[in-house]
Design a protein around this motif. Sequence first.
Motif, PDB file in Angstrom:
ATOM      1  N   ARG A 249       0.844  -1.213   0.000  1.00 52.98           N
ATOM      2  CA  ARG A 249       0.000   0.000   0.000  1.00 52.98           C
ATOM      3  C   ARG A 249       0.865   1.243   0.000  1.00 52.98           C
ATOM      4  O   ARG A 249       1.700   1.414   0.899  1.00 52.98           O
ATOM      5  CB  ARG A 249      -0.924  -0.001   1.220  1.00 52.98           C
ATOM      6  N   PRO A 250       0.687   2.128  -0.985  1.00 52.75           N
ATOM      7  CA  PRO A 250       1.527   3.329  -1.043  1.00 52.75           C
ATOM      8  C   PRO A 250       1.335   4.192   0.212  1.00 52.75           C
ATOM      9  O   PRO A 250       0.240   4.232   0.774  1.00 52.75           O
ATOM     10  CB  PRO A 250       1.014   4.080  -2.277  1.00 52.75           C
ATOM     11  N   GLY A 251       2.373   4.841   0.642  1.00 50.10           N
ATOM     12  CA  GLY A 251       2.285   5.769   1.778  1.00 50.10           C
ATOM     13  C   GLY A 251       2.696   5.155   3.096  1.00 50.10           C
ATOM     14  O   GLY A 251       2.918   5.864   4.085  1.00 50.10           O
ATOM     15  N   ARG A 252       2.783   3.821   3.154  1.00 48.31           N
ATOM     16  CA  ARG A 252       3.218   3.194   4.418  1.00 48.31           C
ATOM     17  C   ARG A 252       4.685   3.518   4.679  1.00 48.31           C
ATOM     18  O   ARG A 252       5.470   3.701   3.748  1.00 48.31           O
ATOM     19  CB  ARG A 252       3.041   1.680   4.341  1.00 48.31           C
ATOM     20  N   LYS A 253       5.042   3.572   5.958  1.00 50.02           N
ATOM     21  CA  LYS A 253       6.424   3.952   6.313  1.00 50.02           C
ATOM     22  C   LYS A 253       7.076   2.881   7.203  1.00 50.02           C
ATOM     23  O   LYS A 253       6.403   2.239   7.995  1.00 50.02           O
ATOM     24  CB  LYS A 253       6.433   5.282   7.045  1.00 50.02           C
ATOM     25  N   ILE A 254       8.397   2.804   7.047  1.00 51.74           N
ATOM     26  CA  ILE A 254       9.171   1.870   7.882  1.00 51.74           C
ATOM     27  C   ILE A 254      10.243   2.650   8.633  1.00 51.74           C
ATOM     28  O   ILE A 254      10.983   3.442   8.036  1.00 51.74           O
ATOM     29  CB  ILE A 254       9.880   0.799   7.018  1.00 51.74           C
TER      30      ILE A 254
ATOM     31  N   ARG B  72      24.897  -2.353  14.084  1.00 51.66           N
ATOM     32  CA  ARG B  72      25.995  -3.256  13.730  1.00 51.66           C
ATOM     33  C   ARG B  72      26.362  -3.167  12.247  1.00 51.66           C
ATOM     34  O   ARG B  72      27.524  -3.246  11.877  1.00 51.66           O
ATOM     35  CB  ARG B  72      25.569  -4.692  14.063  1.00 51.66           C
ATOM     36  N   TYR B  73      25.333  -3.073  11.410  1.00 51.28           N
ATOM     37  CA  TYR B  73      25.588  -3.030   9.959  1.00 51.28           C
ATOM     38  C   TYR B  73      25.164  -1.667   9.443  1.00 51.28           C
ATOM     39  O   TYR B  73      24.038  -1.483   8.995  1.00 51.28           O
ATOM     40  CB  TYR B  73      24.794  -4.129   9.248  1.00 51.28           C
ATOM     41  N   ARG B  74      26.045  -0.711   9.573  1.00 50.25           N
ATOM     42  CA  ARG B  74      25.688   0.641   9.157  1.00 50.25           C
ATOM     43  C   ARG B  74      25.560   0.693   7.641  1.00 50.25           C
ATOM     44  O   ARG B  74      26.218  -0.068   6.940  1.00 50.25           O
ATOM     45  CB  ARG B  74      26.750   1.630   9.636  1.00 50.25           C
TER      46      ARG B  74
ATOM     47  N   GLY C  77      23.207   0.401  -1.273  1.00 52.27           N
ATOM     48  CA  GLY C  77      21.813   0.162  -1.652  1.00 52.27           C
ATOM     49  C   GLY C  77      21.126  -0.812  -0.709  1.00 52.27           C
ATOM     50  O   GLY C  77      21.723  -1.352   0.210  1.00 52.27           O
ATOM     51  N   GLY C  78      19.821  -1.040  -0.972  1.00 51.79           N
ATOM     52  CA  GLY C  78      19.059  -1.979  -0.153  1.00 51.79           C
ATOM     53  C   GLY C  78      18.302  -1.293   0.958  1.00 51.79           C
ATOM     54  O   GLY C  78      17.476  -1.903   1.612  1.00 51.79           O
ATOM     55  N   MET C  79      18.606   0.015   1.206  1.00 50.67           N
ATOM     56  CA  MET C  79      17.935   0.710   2.308  1.00 50.67           C
ATOM     57  C   MET C  79      16.843   1.652   1.773  1.00 50.67           C
ATOM     58  O   MET C  79      16.233   2.372   2.541  1.00 50.67           O
ATOM     59  CB  MET C  79      18.945   1.543   3.113  1.00 50.67           C
ATOM     60  N   GLU C  80      16.591   1.628   0.462  1.00 47.07           N
ATOM     61  CA  GLU C  80      15.675   2.634  -0.108  1.00 47.07           C
ATOM     62  C   GLU C  80      14.229   2.474   0.358  1.00 47.07           C
ATOM     63  O   GLU C  80      13.460   3.425   0.316  1.00 47.07           O
ATOM     64  CB  GLU C  80      15.764   2.654  -1.641  1.00 47.07           C
TER      65      GLU C  80
END
Length: 418
Positions: A70-75, A84-86, A91-94
Motif C-alpha cells: 500500500r503506497p504511503g506506508r512507512k518503515i 551493527r551493519y551501518r 543500496g538496499g535501504m531505499e
Amino acid sequence: MKYHIVSLGCPKNKVDSERFAWVMESAGWKYSEEPEKSDLVLLNTCAFIAPATEESLEYLSDIIYWKKARPGRKIVLAGCLPGRYRDDGSGGMEDIDLVIGPGDWRKLSSWLGVASDVTAQVVGSGSYRYLKIATGCSNGCAFCTIPAIRGKFVPDRMDAILRDSDLLVQQGAGEIGVVAQDSGSWQEDGTDITSLVETLAARHPETWWRLYYLHPLHFPYRMLDAFSKYSNILPYVDLPIQHASSSILDRMGRRHGVKTLETIMEKIERSAVEVAVRYTVITGYPGETDSDFKLLRDFLGRYPSGRHIAAFSWYPEEGTREYSRAIAMGDAVNDSVASERLAALSAVGDALYADWDNRLDGRELSILADDTHSGHTVWDAPEVDAVVSFTKSVESGSVVKARVVESSGAVIVAEPVR
Ligand code: SF4
C-alpha cells in the motif's frame, strides 16, 4: 495515523521500544496491535548474534513486503541491526524511511517534529516491566559484539531512573526488572547499584524489584544484605559466569578467575534468605578441553542456590576478537563435542531443578499473577524461568499466596490459599 512496533531481542530493547512508543504518541500517532491497519511500522531489531540478525532480517523483509502492498506506508528501522551493519551506501535501504541506532529516540522525535529537548518517557502495561539504568558496556569480552554495537557503558542519571520507576508503577507494574548490560557497574556520585535498588524498593514498597545481569567482576556483595532488609527486593541473582575454568575465563577476557566465582557463590550460600541463581554459560569455547569442561560442569552442580542454567554453545561471531583468534589458532571445538557438552549441562540443570522441586513441594509461596491463570515466583524471572499454573482463576497483576501442589522443573502447579 496508526503505528505498530515489532520489538525483538532482550528486555533492554523492550525499554527502548517503550520510549519509541512514547515519542510516537507525543507526535499524535495511535498504537495499533495490527500491522495491517497501521501506517507506520517501527522494527526494533536485535543483532547480538548471527541467529538474532537472521531473525531481524526476516522481519525486515516481511515489513518491506507490507510497505509495498500500500503506497504511503512507512518503515522505521531501529536497534542493533543498523547499529551493527551501518548503511555503506551500496543500496538496499531505499524502502526504509528512517534508520536509527539503539535507543536513539532523539532522532525519531526530530524526524516526527516533536521537540527534541523533551525527555522521552516509557509507555506500556503488564504485570512486569523493565527499567533500563545504563546503555552500552565497557568490558570488551572476546566473544561479544555488544560494545561495538552499543558503545561504552554510560549510566543513566538517578533522577531519570526514579522518574521512570514512578511511571512504571503508575502504569500498574507489579514487578520491575532493573536492566543494563553490566548492572553492577552503575554508580552516580558515590551511590552504587545496591543503594539505587534500595532507594527504588523504599520508594515503591508494594513493587517487586529484580536485578538482572551481574557481571562477576562488578558483583554488588551488599545486595545480599539488601535481600533480607527489603522483602520486595527479590532474592534472585542473574549471574553470567560464562565459564568456570580460569584459563577459558582468561581467554574470554573476563578479567577474573574462578576464585571470584567461588567467593560470590559461597557468600550467596551463606545469605540470610533463600536465593536462586540463574547462571549463563558458554560451552564449546575455542580451546575448551575435556578438563575445562569438567570444571564448568562440576561448578554448576555444586551450589544449592543454583536454580537455572542458560547454556549456549560458542558461536563464531564475525567482528569479535575470538572469531579471528579461533581461526588463527585452529582450536575451535568440534560441533558434535560442543553439542554433547551442551546436553551434559542440560542434565546438570535438570538435577538443580529436581533439588528445588523437593524444596518447593507443599510450600506456600507469594506468586505474582501475570494473568488470571499463571504467574511466577520470586526465584523465577518472567519469560525465561519457571511458570506457575494456578489451579483456579486469580486476579491478574496481584500477588497471590498459593501452595505448591506439584513442582516439575520449569512447571509449577499451585493452589491459591486466599
Ligand atoms: S559484559 Fe556482557 S555485554 Fe559486556 S562485553 Fe561482556 S558479554 Fe558483552
